[in-house]
Motif scaffolding. Structure first.
Motif, mmCIF file in Angstrom:
data_model
loop_
_atom_site.group_PDB
_atom_site.id
_atom_site.type_symbol
_atom_site.label_atom_id
_atom_site.label_comp_id
_atom_site.label_asym_id
_atom_site.label_seq_id
_atom_site.Cartn_x
_atom_site.Cartn_y
_atom_site.Cartn_z
ATOM 1 N N GLU A 309 1.448 -12.686 -16.950
ATOM 2 C CA GLU A 309 2.020 -11.769 -17.093
ATOM 3 C C GLU A 309 1.155 -10.527 -15.905
ATOM 4 O O GLU A 309 1.342 -10.068 -15.506
ATOM 5 N N CYS A 406 14.866 -23.991 -7.220
ATOM 6 C CA CYS A 406 13.921 -23.113 -7.333
ATOM 7 C C CYS A 406 14.604 -22.663 -6.012
ATOM 8 O O CYS A 406 14.692 -22.838 -5.226
ATOM 9 N N HIS A 432 4.387 -25.783 -13.984
ATOM 10 C CA HIS A 432 5.071 -25.317 -14.139
ATOM 11 C C HIS A 432 4.553 -23.982 -14.705
ATOM 12 O O HIS A 432 5.286 -22.888 -14.850
ATOM 13 N N CYS A 435 5.337 -21.754 -12.202
ATOM 14 C CA CYS A 435 5.943 -21.093 -10.592
ATOM 15 C C CYS A 435 6.095 -19.938 -11.054
ATOM 16 O O CYS A 435 7.082 -18.998 -10.796
ATOM 17 N N GLU A 436 6.943 -19.599 -12.751
ATOM 18 C CA GLU A 436 6.644 -18.101 -13.131
ATOM 19 C C GLU A 436 6.325 -17.176 -12.264
ATOM 20 O O GLU A 436 6.663 -16.416 -11.772
ATOM 21 N N ARG A 439 7.362 -16.784 -7.569
ATOM 22 C CA ARG A 439 9.396 -16.817 -8.309
ATOM 23 C C ARG A 439 8.400 -15.077 -7.907
ATOM 24 O O ARG A 439 9.268 -14.757 -6.900
ATOM 25 N N ALA A 440 8.054 -14.396 -9.159
ATOM 26 C CA ALA A 440 7.867 -12.770 -9.378
ATOM 27 C C ALA A 440 6.923 -12.187 -8.049
ATOM 28 O O ALA A 440 7.188 -11.606 -7.797
#
Length: 454
Positions: A309, A406, A432, A435-436, A439-440
């Motif tokens: 984050e 995805c 993985h 990946c988040e 995408r963000a």
């Protein structure tokens, strides 16, 4: 012919706007769309002929744009079929070495001892060491690699190729790499060759700087921040900080008129100081700034790694700030790539079969971040039949099972294979954890860019 809205169409709202962004999760092709456009796409949720839309007042050019961007597809069409066909053709080309357009030289050692150095950790991952500290790159190996590479790309008719000098610290082998450049330039029949140098900058001399300028070598310097930030992890073996040596090299490059490209590696020391680092790059006249997260995630200590984050927020802020002050801030995360009409595969980087990496022993690796050799440069043709090389060559959109479904499957291209290997020991998988974040960042950058265009 009946046409329908693609099952892979994605709609991304624009906060505070009636317009939205539409894109294809396999092909990319983002477009800012009005409410009327969304109504048109809704009209094609049930298969229709184009003539039916034209009768409703829709311009044929709009329908052609949507067809070209794969927003509208023939009814009954399996949109993944073309990707499978491309992968099959790519497999045949890979076996002959026809994909290769990049050659990367690994220098075998470094004068720095950066705490988070990926090469140190890669040597702990593989069955064999990628580099042996203290070993120098012999001219005989470099010459053979250069000849073999140029003969290969000539045989396949490539018009533009790249040779990159990497490390460790490549300037410790500068005399050999200077010979490589001069040797290549002496070839009469060859494609256009772009040279890249990734260096810590500490060993730049006036003579090297002049050579880099004269021969148009794209020069990338690693700089993690202002002095106290940079020196936290980028140190000499003695523990002394390296900033002043790097800065001296940068000054010599500036005096010689070399175009500067700066790379920043995000870590716990500089995550809250990216703006001041970008300011510094702007002040020295850097052409652009690369901001990258640490690779090989499962190999590194939490002392260096930053939570996803925080990285995401910092990268977006750095990109915005660069636009604000007029300097390009880039990274692998900026690549929301598009594939119009399925004309070719999308892969994350040249490591997917397009690059061969050579170490001082003449061993060939499919990627600088995967410490498993696939053969030797004197028998390069055998390398292309190696299962690992074949797996890398086929690591393209539509051919990575973990990516299926995805939201950015195509534009992303599966992320870094070396990260996947570090996380799973399987290059056909994905990391993985990354990946988040990808995408963000992809979605936020689409929104930011759309706001500018409206």
């Amino acid at each position: 012919m009946l046409w329908k809205t693609s099952a892979y169409l994605r709609i991304l709202p624009l906060p505070g706007k009636e317009e939205v962004i539409i894109y294809h999760s396999l092909c990319g092709n983002p477009v800012v769309a009005s409410p009327d456009t969304i109504k048109l796409l809704d009209f094609f949720r049930k298969p229709q002929e184009f003539e039916a839309a034209v009768k409703r007042g829709v311009q044929p050019t709009i329908l052609e744009l949507f067809r070209r961007n794969s927003f509208l597809v023939p009814d009954g069409n399996d949109e993944r079929t073309k990707l499978h066909e491309i992968a099959k053709a790519r497999r045949d080309l890979a076996t002959s070495g026809g994909l290769v357009t990049h050659l990367r030289f690994f220098s075998a050692y470094c004068n720095f001892a950066c705490s988070y150095c990926s090469i140190t950790h890669l040597n702990q991952l593989g069955h064999e060491r990628m580099i042996s500290l203290g070993s120098r790159f012999p001219w005989s190996t470099a010459k053979l690699a250069t000849e073999t590479f140029l003969n290969l790309v000539n045989a396949h008719g490539h018009q533009l190729v790249r040779i990159r000098f990497f490390g460790g610290e490549p300037l410790l082998d500068w005399k050999v790499y200077q010979q490589v450049i001069e040797y290549v330039e002496g070839w009469v029949h060859r494609p256009r060759v772009e040279f890249y140098l990734n260096t810590n900058g500490s060993l730049i001399t006036p003579e090297i700087a002049t050579f880099l300028k004269t021969h148009c070598i794209r020069t990338i310097i690693s700089l993690d921040g202002v002095e106290e930030v940079h020196n936290r992890f980028r140190i000499y073996p003695s523990g002394k900080g390296t900033y002043r040596s790097v800065w001296a090299g940068i000054e010599l490059l500036r005096e010689a008129g070399v175009e500067l490209h700066i790379n920043i590696t995000i870590n716990t020391a500089n995550i809250d100081h990216l703006r001041e680092t970008i300011d510094l790059c702007k002040e020295i006249g850097a052409y652009d700034v690369g901001v990258e997260d640490l690779c090989f995630i499962n190999c590194l200590s939490s002392a260096f790694m930053v939570e996803v984050e925080r990285q995401k927020a910092a990268i977006i802020d750095a990109w915005r700030y660069g636009r604000q002050i007029g300097i390009s801030v880039r990274g692998s995360w900026t690549g929301f790539r598009s594939l119009s009409d399925y004309t070719g595969p999308i892969n994350y980087c040249a490591g997917a079969g397009e690059e061969i990496c050579i170490n001082h022993e003449g061993k060939v690796f499919p990627c600088f971040g995967i410490p498993l050799p696939i053969g030797t440069i004197d028998r390069l043709d055998e390398c292309f039949h190696h299962p690992l090389y074949q797996a890398m060559a086929l690591r393209v959109t539509g051919n990575i099972p973990d990516c299926r479904g995805c939201e950015i499957e195509g534009p992303c291209g599966g992320g870094c294979a070396a990260d996947a290997f570090a996380a799973t020991h399987n290059v056909s998988s994905i990391a993985h954890e990354k990946c988040e974040m990808r995408r963000a960042i992809a979605k936020q950058l689409l929104i930011e860019q759309a706001r500018v265009s409206i």
